[in-house]
Scaffold this active site. Structure first.
Site, PDB file in Angstrom:
ATOM      1  CG  ASP A 201       2.068   0.385  -0.346  1.00  0.00           C
ATOM      2  OD1 ASP A 201       2.359   1.416   0.304  1.00  0.00           O
ATOM      3  OD2 ASP A 201       2.139  -0.768   0.117  1.00  0.00           O
ATOM      4  CG  ASP A 203       7.496   0.339   3.666  1.00  0.00           C
ATOM      5  OD1 ASP A 203       8.503   0.286   2.933  1.00  0.00           O
ATOM      6  OD2 ASP A 203       7.330   1.229   4.525  1.00  0.00           O
TER       7      ASP A 203
HETATM    8 MG   LIG Z   1       2.125  -1.281   2.244  1.00  0.00          MG
END
Ligand SMILES: [Mg+2]
Length: 363
Positions: A201, A203
């Site tokens: 992932d 952010d």
């Molecule tokens: Mg995230």
């Protein structure tokens, strides 16, 4: 520190004098268009450059089938165009570019080439396998490259005149210029390119989540994230970012902004001796306002559309692959894709430790 451009030289239309005999069905295809490991050989060469941050791939080819299939294509996150040799000139070339031979695939780390280009007075380098003398890929200044050839005559013969400092590297090397080489590549290449994959992932996992992060100046890495990516690179994993970017559907920024941020991230990573092999983003959101993106889609996590696309693009060994994320949606996507999901919590964990432990468990 990224190099944005890569030229791939495609020669051989089946009729050149002295060319090895091959079967009639292949006669009107240039060799790099022949299928190896489930796709035209040239696509392995394109993918290899794209893994190291190249976004402008130029196929130098005269053959109409190359043009019709690839001119204007977007593959592995890169834009592909096709030029004949006369189109390779100072205006089209960037100041530094990779040059690959379309008959040769070299599955090596390209970062030493990029780092060499930062030396004073550098003009060109060639990356060669440790046991061979045929370069797998070159990196050269535009002037040095154009100086090898008469205008309109850039090809493998001209490239052989390029004075390039050799750099030797480990990695699988395939050369399909001979029938035997083609046969060997067809037998080996799929397995040699297959790697476990770390899906990351973005952010909140590799960069601090500041809410709709989309500008280079807002990028703040999670502590040791570049080192964690480097560890994965060295362990032989593909590192693939899969990120929900509903800010596109909401009208906060566009996909070009995402590409620019990812190029900035890649540049940073390359300077740190690391790279991300591929970035996938989902621009959709059901509550969006921007027309084509305001939809329910299959790619927004916890959907697995991005992971499935990555598995079509890259030969992934599912058994040792895993996902790292900071949200429930990441863990649900990992479960649906049938790989372990590692939950990362910025407050209590080190990303580098989390990934080190996972690698130790898997080897
Ligand atoms: Mg995230």
């Amino acid at each position: 520190m990224r190099v944005n451009q890569g030229l791939i030289l495609i020669e051989g239309q089946g009729s050149e004098p002295g060319a090895p005999a091959r079967d009639l069905s292949a006669r009107d295809l240039p060799r790099p268009m022949l299928e190896v490991a489930g796709r035209p050989f040239i696509e392995h060469v394109i993918a290899q450059l794209a893994r190291f941050g190249v976004r402008d791939i130029v196929l130098v080819a005269d053959h109409p089938k190359v043009r019709s299939r690839y001119d204007g294509a977007r593959m592995f996150g890169a834009d592909v165009s096709v030029l004949d040799a006369a189109g390779v000139n100072a205006e089209r070339l960037e100041e530094i570019c990779f040059i690959a031979n379309g008959d040769v695939f070299f599955d090596a780390d390209l970062l030493p080439l990029i780092h060499a280009s930062r030396q004073p007075h550098w003009t060109a380098s060639a990356l060669l396998p440790k046991s061979g003398s045929t370069p797998g890929v070159y990196l050269a200044r535009r002037d040095a490259l154009l100086g090898t050839a008469q205008p309109g005559a850039l090809g493998q013969a001209a490239l052989a005149r390029l004075v390039a400092t050799p750099i030797h590297a480990d990695g699988y090397f395939a050369d399909i210029a001979t029938p035997q080489g083609l046969h060997t590549a067809q037998a080996e290449l799929a397995a040699r390119r297959t790697r476990p994959t770390a899906f990351l992932d973005r952010d909140g996992t590799i960069n601090v989540d500041r809410g709709w992060t989309h500008r280079a100046e807002d990028l703040v890495w999670i502590d040791n994230a570049p080192a964690a990516v480097r560890l994965l690179n060295r362990a032989g994993y593909y590192v693939v970012v899969v990120t929900n970017q509903g800010g596109v559907a909401r009208g906060f920024y566009d996909e070009a902004a995402i590409d620019r941020l990812h190029e900035h991230m890649q540049s940073h990573l390359i300077a740190a001796g690391a790279h991300i092999d591929a970035f996938y983003h989902c621009p959709h959101h059901p509550e969006g306002v921007v027309k084509p993106f305001a939809i329910e889609c299959l790619c927004r996590k916890p959907g697995i559309g991005m992971l499935e696309q990555a598995a079509r693009d890259w030969p992934i060994e599912r058994a040792r692959s895993f996902m790292v994320g900071d949200r429930d949606g990441d863990m649900e996507a990992a479960a649906a894709f049938q790989i372990p999901g590692l939950r990362f919590d910025l407050q209590t964990q080190s990303l580098l430790d989390l990934i080190s432990r996972q690698l130790a468990e898997k080897t």
